[in-house]
Design a protein around this motif. Structure first.
Motif, PDB file in Angstrom:
ATOM      1  N   UNK A  14      53.880  29.378  49.937  1.00 21.26           N
ATOM      2  CA  UNK A  14      53.065  28.660  50.914  1.00 21.26           C
ATOM      3  C   UNK A  14      51.581  28.991  50.800  1.00 21.26           C
ATOM      4  N   UNK A  15      51.123  29.308  49.602  1.00 20.98           N
ATOM      5  CA  UNK A  15      49.707  29.550  49.389  1.00 20.98           C
ATOM      6  C   UNK A  15      49.195  30.877  49.909  1.00 20.98           C
ATOM      7  N   UNK A  16      50.081  31.743  50.363  1.00 23.46           N
ATOM      8  CA  UNK A  16      49.666  33.026  50.922  1.00 23.46           C
ATOM      9  C   UNK A  16      49.969  34.146  49.939  1.00 23.46           C
ATOM     10  N   UNK A  17      48.985  35.004  49.654  1.00 16.61           N
ATOM     11  CA  UNK A  17      49.196  36.173  48.813  1.00 16.61           C
ATOM     12  C   UNK A  17      48.854  37.405  49.641  1.00 16.61           C
ATOM     13  N   UNK A  46      46.526  48.271  35.148  1.00 23.43           N
ATOM     14  CA  UNK A  46      45.775  48.609  33.935  1.00 23.43           C
ATOM     15  C   UNK A  46      44.270  48.527  34.181  1.00 23.43           C
ATOM     16  N   UNK A  47      43.819  47.487  34.857  1.00 26.92           N
ATOM     17  CA  UNK A  47      42.388  47.290  35.079  1.00 26.92           C
ATOM     18  C   UNK A  47      42.050  47.597  36.532  1.00 26.92           C
ATOM     19  N   UNK A  48      42.195  46.594  37.414  1.00 25.68           N
ATOM     20  CA  UNK A  48      41.900  46.836  38.827  1.00 25.68           C
ATOM     21  C   UNK A  48      42.897  46.176  39.778  1.00 25.68           C
ATOM     22  N   UNK A  49      43.827  45.366  39.240  1.00 21.17           N
ATOM     23  CA  UNK A  49      44.829  44.750  40.111  1.00 21.17           C
ATOM     24  C   UNK A  49      46.045  44.330  39.301  1.00 21.17           C
ATOM     25  N   UNK A  50      47.160  44.107  40.010  1.00 21.12           N
ATOM     26  CA  UNK A  50      48.384  43.590  39.403  1.00 21.12           C
ATOM     27  C   UNK A  50      49.184  42.863  40.468  1.00 21.12           C
ATOM     28  N   UNK A  51      50.084  41.989  40.035  1.00 18.89           N
ATOM     29  CA  UNK A  51      50.959  41.239  40.929  1.00 18.89           C
ATOM     30  C   UNK A  51      52.394  41.721  40.783  1.00 18.89           C
ATOM     31  N   UNK A  52      53.162  41.649  41.867  1.00 14.53           N
ATOM     32  CA  UNK A  52      54.593  41.890  41.793  1.00 14.53           C
ATOM     33  C   UNK A  52      55.248  40.606  41.278  1.00 14.53           C
ATOM     34  N   UNK A  53      56.075  40.693  40.240  1.00  8.86           N
ATOM     35  CA  UNK A  53      56.693  39.487  39.696  1.00  8.86           C
ATOM     36  C   UNK A  53      57.743  38.870  40.617  1.00  8.86           C
ATOM     37  N   UNK A  54      58.229  39.617  41.609  1.00 11.82           N
ATOM     38  CA  UNK A  54      59.221  39.094  42.534  1.00 11.82           C
ATOM     39  C   UNK A  54      58.597  38.398  43.747  1.00 11.82           C
ATOM     40  N   UNK A  55      57.694  39.090  44.434  1.00  9.37           N
ATOM     41  CA  UNK A  55      57.208  38.588  45.721  1.00  9.37           C
ATOM     42  C   UNK A  55      55.740  38.162  45.704  1.00  9.37           C
ATOM     43  N   UNK A  56      55.078  38.298  44.575  1.00  3.90           N
ATOM     44  CA  UNK A  56      53.687  37.877  44.384  1.00  3.90           C
ATOM     45  C   UNK A  56      52.678  38.673  45.206  1.00  3.90           C
ATOM     46  N   UNK A  57      53.074  39.824  45.717  1.00  7.74           N
ATOM     47  CA  UNK A  57      52.084  40.675  46.382  1.00  7.74           C
ATOM     48  C   UNK A  57      51.025  41.068  45.366  1.00  7.74           C
ATOM     49  N   UNK A  58      49.789  41.103  45.817  1.00  9.20           N
ATOM     50  CA  UNK A  58      48.675  41.506  44.965  1.00  9.20           C
ATOM     51  C   UNK A  58      48.324  42.948  45.306  1.00  9.20           C
ATOM     52  N   UNK A  59      48.405  43.835  44.321  1.00  6.70           N
ATOM     53  CA  UNK A  59      48.043  45.237  44.500  1.00  6.70           C
ATOM     54  C   UNK A  59      46.698  45.454  43.838  1.00  6.70           C
ATOM     55  N   UNK A  60      45.727  45.940  44.632  1.00  4.35           N
ATOM     56  CA  UNK A  60      44.364  46.160  44.151  1.00  4.35           C
ATOM     57  C   UNK A  60      44.059  47.643  44.249  1.00  4.35           C
ATOM     58  N   UNK A  61      43.573  48.216  43.143  1.00  2.22           N
ATOM     59  CA  UNK A  61      43.215  49.631  43.126  1.00  2.22           C
ATOM     60  C   UNK A  61      41.946  49.838  43.934  1.00  2.22           C
ATOM     61  N   UNK A  62      41.972  50.804  44.846  1.00  2.00           N
ATOM     62  CA  UNK A  62      40.804  51.137  45.653  1.00  2.00           C
ATOM     63  C   UNK A  62      39.657  51.504  44.710  1.00  2.00           C
TER      64      UNK A  62
END
Length: 71
Positions: A14-17, A46-62
């Motif tokens: 639904x367009x929400x990450x 690896x750089x500054x962010x990654x996505x979960x392949x299951x739920x599309x959560x975006x993880x951003x390194x502080x």
């Protein structure tokens, strides 16, 4: 069998990450909904962010975390 990619294309619902700021380059995601979540997967930023392949959560390194977060 389909080949896995290192940086999966996010498939947000639904367009929400959901964006989560993390303190370490290595983390796990289980969907965060208990029994309604998904299998736990281990992810590496690896750089500054990654996505979960299951739920599309975006993880951003502080950005304040130094190189010691590479454990």
């Amino acid at each position: 069998m389909q080949a896995q990619t290192l940086n999966p294309t996010p498939r947000p619902r639904l367009g929400h990450v959901e964006t989560i700021i993390v303190q370490s380059r290595t983390l796990s995601c289980d969907g965060g909904m208990g029994a309604l979540g998904h299998p736990r997967v281990w992810l590496r930023i690896a750089d500054h962010q990654t996505f979960c392949p299951y739920c599309s959560r975006l993880f951003v390194l502080n950005p304040d975390v130094g190189d010691e977060s590479a454990h």
